[in-house]
Design a protein around this motif. Structure first.
Motif, PDB file in Angstrom:
ATOM      1  N   ARG A 109       0.839  -1.202   0.000  1.00 46.30           N
ATOM      2  CA  ARG A 109       0.000   0.000   0.000  1.00 46.30           C
ATOM      3  C   ARG A 109       0.877   1.257   0.000  1.00 46.30           C
ATOM      4  O   ARG A 109       0.654   2.200  -0.745  1.00 46.30           O
ATOM      5  CB  ARG A 109      -0.897  -0.034   1.249  1.00 46.30           C
ATOM      6  CG  ARG A 109      -1.606   1.266   1.576  1.00 46.30           C
ATOM      7  CD  ARG A 109      -2.380   1.119   2.871  1.00 46.30           C
ATOM      8  NE  ARG A 109      -3.560   0.306   2.703  1.00 46.30           N
ATOM      9  CZ  ARG A 109      -4.756   0.797   2.359  1.00 46.30           C
ATOM     10  NH1 ARG A 109      -4.911   2.088   2.163  1.00 46.30           N
ATOM     11  NH2 ARG A 109      -5.788   0.009   2.221  1.00 46.30           N
ATOM     12  N   GLU A 145      -9.100  -3.755  -5.378  1.00 43.61           N
ATOM     13  CA  GLU A 145      -9.661  -2.999  -4.249  1.00 43.61           C
ATOM     14  C   GLU A 145      -8.654  -1.978  -3.733  1.00 43.61           C
ATOM     15  O   GLU A 145      -8.994  -0.842  -3.424  1.00 43.61           O
ATOM     16  CB  GLU A 145     -10.023  -3.955  -3.100  1.00 43.61           C
ATOM     17  CG  GLU A 145     -11.428  -4.534  -3.219  1.00 43.61           C
ATOM     18  CD  GLU A 145     -11.673  -5.591  -2.150  1.00 43.61           C
ATOM     19  OE1 GLU A 145     -11.187  -5.414  -1.010  1.00 43.61           O
ATOM     20  OE2 GLU A 145     -12.329  -6.599  -2.460  1.00 43.61           O
ATOM     21  N   LEU A 146      -7.386  -2.400  -3.653  1.00 47.85           N
ATOM     22  CA  LEU A 146      -6.334  -1.505  -3.165  1.00 47.85           C
ATOM     23  C   LEU A 146      -6.163  -0.314  -4.105  1.00 47.85           C
ATOM     24  O   LEU A 146      -6.061   0.841  -3.670  1.00 47.85           O
ATOM     25  CB  LEU A 146      -5.009  -2.274  -3.038  1.00 47.85           C
ATOM     26  CG  LEU A 146      -3.794  -1.473  -2.563  1.00 47.85           C
ATOM     27  CD1 LEU A 146      -4.021  -0.912  -1.168  1.00 47.85           C
ATOM     28  CD2 LEU A 146      -2.538  -2.336  -2.559  1.00 47.85           C
ATOM     29  N   ASP A 149      -9.009   1.972  -3.538  1.00 49.00           N
ATOM     30  CA  ASP A 149      -8.802   2.604  -2.223  1.00 49.00           C
ATOM     31  C   ASP A 149      -7.854   3.791  -2.314  1.00 49.00           C
ATOM     32  O   ASP A 149      -8.006   4.785  -1.610  1.00 49.00           O
ATOM     33  CB  ASP A 149      -8.119   1.577  -1.295  1.00 49.00           C
ATOM     34  CG  ASP A 149      -9.038   1.178  -0.174  1.00 49.00           C
ATOM     35  OD1 ASP A 149     -10.225   1.496  -0.264  1.00 49.00           O
ATOM     36  OD2 ASP A 149      -8.554   0.534   0.785  1.00 49.00           O
TER      37      ASP A 149
END
Length: 609
Positions: A109, A145-146, A149
């Motif tokens: 991330r 999804e990351l 996000d």
């Protein structure tokens, strides 16, 4: 210049970056047919090879057909994030590696958010698809999804996705097919990553993103040429964006090198878009801009995240001081620490007030500081370090502390003890995701709550747990956290430990030493299960009489000692203890060696509270 690509490989620690670079080098023909090849060739120093982690970012280049691909292998560990942040300024795209079983982790991330902010194109590579516990299809969803996000653009959401096994050197476009070589990855890099801009008419300009050091030529500046052409021995000017527009100092480009495979090849000139190394500039540091003489235009530089953890390094003053090290004076230690800041941008060194032989060293985490301690120790330095402490910040009149995002991957039966322990350390539980028979838990924990926890975590999970953390943000102080529930066993006198003395002491707790170990009064020789320090006499010998022979010592049963690694020593340290570091030994000790003075200081501290 269409025949050039600059890419960085980014990923969480242990997801296979360096192994993949190995295969890219092999398949691009860098090695001769009969050449002996080392595994993880980019991890060039001993510490990197022993621990299996990358500490310093490395540059290499491979050829695919007639196109040159400059590749930067970056560290995955959060403590070396400073390396990753600046390397991204050198490239036009990134290869994001994600483990097919673990999926995106905290560092994934962290590095991805920086790449997206810079607008880089991303090639997603799901690596280790040959793992028996792989869950490729779920990991694909987690990566998407990351990206969502992190507010990726539509183009970044459409990033190509490849499926690799770095160890076997295969890549494919489909999750269900196994490739035969890395051809699909090479092709995707060429087709998807843009070539660097190539304005060769404008005056020369280059941002220094990395520094290497060589005994013979001094500092070597590494970076990508933003524009223009540089020729060997050309007059240049060095300036910095944060120097308020002050004109820089003049210098000369003595030697130029380009990367080719694992070698630096000397060249007489280089053009915009290339990643080069340049020697001959004395006082050059990361973030400086090198320009053509008379055209000083500094480039903005990515702000490196501030350090969150600090330790005090000081001259060794124990009774054994100066016996084992080659470099022991405060001047030698000071010079060595400041030399480290030239290479490591996230490190800060400052003098301690009221002391001429101590220095505060602040870094991104315990790991980065322990690597520095181990490196200095191997170079022959002798010194002592204090326990790590976090750096607080005043925000809106409140005392704030660093908070880390912690991801824990454990078998389900150990979940309870992990949640209980992190809860006691002021951890805030965020979410839980089942991953096969294991559980993935996420927490926000104060950095100081993690001091000394990793060993406990491995014990609690029988060595099967995986714990990863990355700095998240500063939050108001969370309250007191008890650092250690055990006490220390402290040597009562100076001398040599004997079996009889250790045998008597071991009923008080687990020992750290063996018979024959030289000890001094105030040295920590073991751990006491109770939360109190106990003085023990490990040098005590059995009194001989005419009815007791000296040989009867052989019947003593000694419990094997706990031999602590450097990291375990740093985690064990209590607030009133120091770690003595020499090339031959690591010794834990009380900061006040004298027993009576130590008791007086402890009672004074109690009264003040």
């Amino acid at each position: 210049m269409d025949k050039l690509r600059n890419v960085a490989i980014i990923a969480h620690v242990d997801h296979g970056k360096t192994t993949l670079v190995d295969e890219l080098l092999k398949q691009s023909g860098v090695y001769r047919e009969n050449q002996e090849v080392v595994d993880r060739v980019m991890d060039s120093n001993d510490l990197e090879r022993e621990r299996g982690i990358t500490i310093m970012a490395k540059n290499t280049a491979v050829w695919y057909g007639d196109t040159k691909i400059n590749i930067v292998d970056t560290p995955g560990h959060a403590d070396f994030g400073g390396e990753v942040e600046r390397i991204l300024k050198m490239v036009n795209g990134v290869i994001l590696l994600v483990d097919a079983a673990e999926g995106p982790m905290p560092q994934t991330r962290f590095v991805l958010s920086h790449a997206l902010e810079l607008g880089h194109r991303v090639i997603v590579v799901v690596n280790k698809i040959d793992r028996p516990d792989q869950r490729i299809h779920e990991v694909i969803d987690e990566v998407l999804e990351l990206l969502m996000d992190l507010n990726a653009t539509d183009e970044q959401l459409d990033s190509p996705m490849l499926f690799c096994s770095g160890r076997q050197g295969t890549a494919s476009y489909s999750p269900d097919a196994v490739g035969t070589d890395l051809e699909p990855l090479f092709k995707t890099i060429i087709d998807y990553i843009p070539a660097p801009s190539t304005d060769t008419e404008a005056p020369f300009q280059m941002l220094v993103s990395s520094i290497d050091y060589n005994e013979y030529v001094g500092r070597i500046a590494i970076g990508r040429i933003e524009r223009g052409i540089i020729k060997q021995n050309e007059e240049i000017e060095v300036c910095n964006y944060h120097d308020n527009g002050e004109s820089g100092h003049k210098a000369k480009a003595v030697s130029l090198y380009q990367f080719d495979g694992l070698n630096r090849v000397p060249v007489t000139e280089a053009t915009a878009g290339n990643i080069i190394a340049m020697s001959g500039i004395g006082e050059i540091s990361i973030g400086d801009t090198i320009c053509a003489r008379g055209f000083a235009e500094p480039l903005p530089f990515v702000k490196i995240g501030a350090p969150t953890v600090e330790m005090t390094f000081s001259v060794n003053d124990s009774p054994f001081a100066g016996k084992e090290g080659k470099f022991v004076t405060s001047r030698q230690i000071r010079d060595r620490l400041f030399r480290e800041t030239l290479k490591d941008v996230s490190l800060r060194v400052s003098d301690v007030e009221d002391s001429t032989d101590s220095y505060n060293v602040a870094g991104r985490g315990e790991m980065s500081l322990s690597i520095l301690i181990e490196t200095m120790r191997r170079e022959g330095y002798e010194f002592q370090v204090s326990p790590a402490r976090v750096l607080y910040k005043e925000i809106d009149g409140k005392r704030c502390e660093p908070i880390e995002r912690v991801v824990v991957d454990v078998p389900q039966e150990y979940m309870g003890s992990v949640m209980e322990k992190l809860g006691a350390r002021k951890g805030e539980f965020l979410e839980m995701t089942p991953v096969g028979s294991r559980m993935k838990l996420e927490f926000l924990v104060p950095s100081r709550g993690l001091f000394g926890y990793r060993n406990e975590f491995l014990t609690d999970t029988k060595g099967e747990g995986i714990l990863a953390s990355v700095f998240e943000r500063y939050e108001p102080f969370k309250g007191e956290i008890s650092r250690r529930s055990s006490g220390s066993l402290i040597a009562h006198e100076t001398g040599e430990a004997v079996a009889y003395g250790i045998w008597n002491a071991q009923e008080r707790g687990a020992m750290f030493i063996t018979p024959g170990t030289k000890v001094y009064a105030g040295m920590v020789v073991g751990v006491c299960p109770k939360n109190e320090d106990v003085s023990v006499n490990v040098c005590r010998t059995k009194h001989l009489t005419n009815t007791r022979a000296s040989g009867s010592d052989e019947a003593l049963r000694l419990v094997p000692p706990r031999i602590l690694s450097l990291e375990q020593c740093l985690e064990f340290l209590a607030d009133d203890e120091l770690l003595e570091v020499t090339p031959k030994n690591l010794r834990l000790r009380k900061s006040i060696l004298d027993h009576a003075m130590r008791l007086r200081a402890a009672s004074k501290l109690k009264d003040n509270k």
